[in-house]
Enzyme design. Sequence first.
Site, PDB file in Angstrom:
ATOM      1  N   ASN A   1       0.867  -1.175   0.000  1.00  0.00           N
ATOM      2  CA  ASN A   1       0.000   0.000   0.000  1.00  0.00           C
ATOM      3  C   ASN A   1       0.904   1.225   0.000  1.00  0.00           C
ATOM      4  O   ASN A   1       1.451   1.582   1.030  1.00  0.00           O
ATOM      5  CB  ASN A   1      -0.893  -0.034   1.256  1.00  0.00           C
ATOM      6  CG  ASN A   1      -1.734   1.221   1.400  1.00  0.00           C
ATOM      7  OD1 ASN A   1      -1.814   2.033   0.485  1.00  0.00           O
ATOM      8  ND2 ASN A   1      -2.370   1.368   2.564  1.00  0.00           N
TER       9      ASN A   1
ATOM     10  N   LYS B   1       0.108   4.218  -0.328  1.00  0.00           N
ATOM     11  CA  LYS B   1      -0.555   5.413   0.218  1.00  0.00           C
ATOM     12  C   LYS B   1      -0.308   6.607  -0.715  1.00  0.00           C
ATOM     13  O   LYS B   1      -0.176   6.414  -1.924  1.00  0.00           O
ATOM     14  CB  LYS B   1      -0.088   5.669   1.656  1.00  0.00           C
ATOM     15  CG  LYS B   1      -0.259   4.418   2.531  1.00  0.00           C
ATOM     16  CD  LYS B   1      -0.140   4.657   3.992  1.00  0.00           C
ATOM     17  CE  LYS B   1      -0.329   3.332   4.715  1.00  0.00           C
ATOM     18  NZ  LYS B   1      -0.303   3.466   6.170  1.00  0.00           N
TER      19      LYS B   1
ATOM     20  N   HIS C   1      -9.660   1.036   4.668  1.00  0.00           N
ATOM     21  CA  HIS C   1      -8.411   1.295   5.390  1.00  0.00           C
ATOM     22  C   HIS C   1      -8.707   2.265   6.529  1.00  0.00           C
ATOM     23  O   HIS C   1      -9.513   3.176   6.388  1.00  0.00           O
ATOM     24  CB  HIS C   1      -7.360   1.870   4.431  1.00  0.00           C
ATOM     25  CG  HIS C   1      -6.003   1.908   5.054  1.00  0.00           C
ATOM     26  ND1 HIS C   1      -5.649   2.887   5.952  1.00  0.00           N
ATOM     27  CD2 HIS C   1      -4.942   1.078   4.952  1.00  0.00           C
ATOM     28  CE1 HIS C   1      -4.403   2.641   6.372  1.00  0.00           C
ATOM     29  NE2 HIS C   1      -3.964   1.547   5.778  1.00  0.00           N
TER      30      HIS C   1
ATOM     31  N   GLU D   1      -7.176   4.733   7.614  1.00  0.00           N
ATOM     32  CA  GLU D   1      -6.974   6.149   7.291  1.00  0.00           C
ATOM     33  C   GLU D   1      -8.192   6.702   6.554  1.00  0.00           C
ATOM     34  O   GLU D   1      -8.573   7.858   6.751  1.00  0.00           O
ATOM     35  CB  GLU D   1      -5.677   6.319   6.472  1.00  0.00           C
ATOM     36  CG  GLU D   1      -4.446   6.101   7.350  1.00  0.00           C
ATOM     37  CD  GLU D   1      -3.209   5.589   6.632  1.00  0.00           C
ATOM     38  OE1 GLU D   1      -3.134   5.668   5.389  1.00  0.00           O
ATOM     39  OE2 GLU D   1      -2.301   5.088   7.329  1.00  0.00           O
TER      40      GLU D   1
ATOM     41  N   GLU E   1      -5.770  -5.015  10.418  1.00  0.00           N
ATOM     42  CA  GLU E   1      -4.773  -3.978  10.644  1.00  0.00           C
ATOM     43  C   GLU E   1      -5.112  -3.234  11.934  1.00  0.00           C
ATOM     44  O   GLU E   1      -5.927  -2.296  11.913  1.00  0.00           O
ATOM     45  CB  GLU E   1      -4.772  -2.978   9.484  1.00  0.00           C
ATOM     46  CG  GLU E   1      -4.398  -3.579   8.160  1.00  0.00           C
ATOM     47  CD  GLU E   1      -3.780  -2.536   7.239  1.00  0.00           C
ATOM     48  OE1 GLU E   1      -2.647  -2.757   6.815  1.00  0.00           O
ATOM     49  OE2 GLU E   1      -4.413  -1.503   6.977  1.00  0.00           O
TER      50      GLU E   1
ATOM     51  N   GLY F   1       1.906   2.348  10.785  1.00  0.00           N
ATOM     52  CA  GLY F   1       2.845   3.453  10.648  1.00  0.00           C
ATOM     53  C   GLY F   1       3.484   3.885  11.960  1.00  0.00           C
ATOM     54  O   GLY F   1       4.117   4.937  12.033  1.00  0.00           O
TER      55      GLY F   1
ATOM     56  N   SER G   1       2.993  -1.997  10.464  1.00  0.00           N
ATOM     57  CA  SER G   1       4.447  -2.011  10.714  1.00  0.00           C
ATOM     58  C   SER G   1       5.083  -3.372  10.430  1.00  0.00           C
ATOM     59  O   SER G   1       5.993  -3.800  11.144  1.00  0.00           O
ATOM     60  CB  SER G   1       4.742  -1.549  12.147  1.00  0.00           C
ATOM     61  OG  SER G   1       4.268  -0.236  12.342  1.00  0.00           O
TER      62      SER G   1
HETATM   63  P1  PGA Z   1       2.493   0.314   7.693  1.00  0.00           P
HETATM   64  O1  PGA Z   1       1.065   0.514   6.982  1.00  0.00           O
HETATM   65  O2  PGA Z   1       3.051  -0.979   7.178  1.00  0.00           O
HETATM   66  O3  PGA Z   1       3.305   1.520   7.264  1.00  0.00           O
HETATM   67  O4  PGA Z   1       2.242   0.284   9.155  1.00  0.00           O
HETATM   68  C1  PGA Z   1       0.206  -0.566   6.779  1.00  0.00           C
HETATM   69  C2  PGA Z   1      -1.070  -0.078   6.153  1.00  0.00           C
HETATM   70  O5  PGA Z   1      -1.515   1.020   6.499  1.00  0.00           O
HETATM   71  O6  PGA Z   1      -1.674  -0.755   5.304  1.00  0.00           O
END
Ligand code: PGA
Length: 254
Positions: A9, A11, A98, A100, A170, A176, A216
Amino acid sequence: MRKKIVAGNWKMNLDYQEGISLFSEVVNMVKDEVRGEQDIVVCSPFIHLYGISALAKDANNVSTGAQNIHQEESGAFTGEISAKQIRSVGANYVILGHSERRAYFGETNELLAKKVDIAIKYQLTPIFCIGETKEERESGEFFSVIKEQLTQGVFHLEADDFENIVIAYEPVWAIGTGLTASPEQAQEVHAYIRKVIGEQYNTTLADEISILYGGSCNPKNAPDLFSQADIDGGLIGGASLKSRDFTDIVKVFN
Ligand code: PGA
């Protein structure tokens, strides 16, 4: 047999040229180094999708996907992108729900259910994201949060459609942040998700669904996470922006 999947992803990162270079690097590394049967997916910003989907045609096991779609077919929705448009450039997947999108763009389970339907209509496989916040984990209500996200977001699907979706667990507190769920914590939730799917549909179907872990995930922690019985791969944010790290995560399944 359920599929092993590693999905990146990106982003809102990388300009067009950077995205094309990164994708080309990943394709080359995968060609040279990946021997397993795992599916590899790169979910890029919209602008890259046409270019990387063209490159993906010659790449073994590498598919492309979007990070969002609009819930309507078409029309006066300035600035939005439809499932049909995404499918028309050759992408096969779309990340939906997601955290976010839920947190910053107010996406509710009810809205997401509509996005899931339109994705399926246009043969895009939804990677449907669920997961609890830090507060919900600490208060112990995470199982009920996860069950509600599934119930309202995807359990309206007929079994024939449900078998084509992918779930990504997640935990919001791990995205993140550098904090990862321990393999045991992640496995506990993945097993729960499979159990709830089994109750809603049947255990054969629950067994066939790929459930990815995200938050992460990196080349160091992926081997322990992916060796858990109910973890079928990962949804990778930060580490998907580096071809070496992303390929090393894919290679956990070699
Ligand atoms: P990350 O993001 O691996 O940077 O924690 C995962 C995601 O948001 O899908």
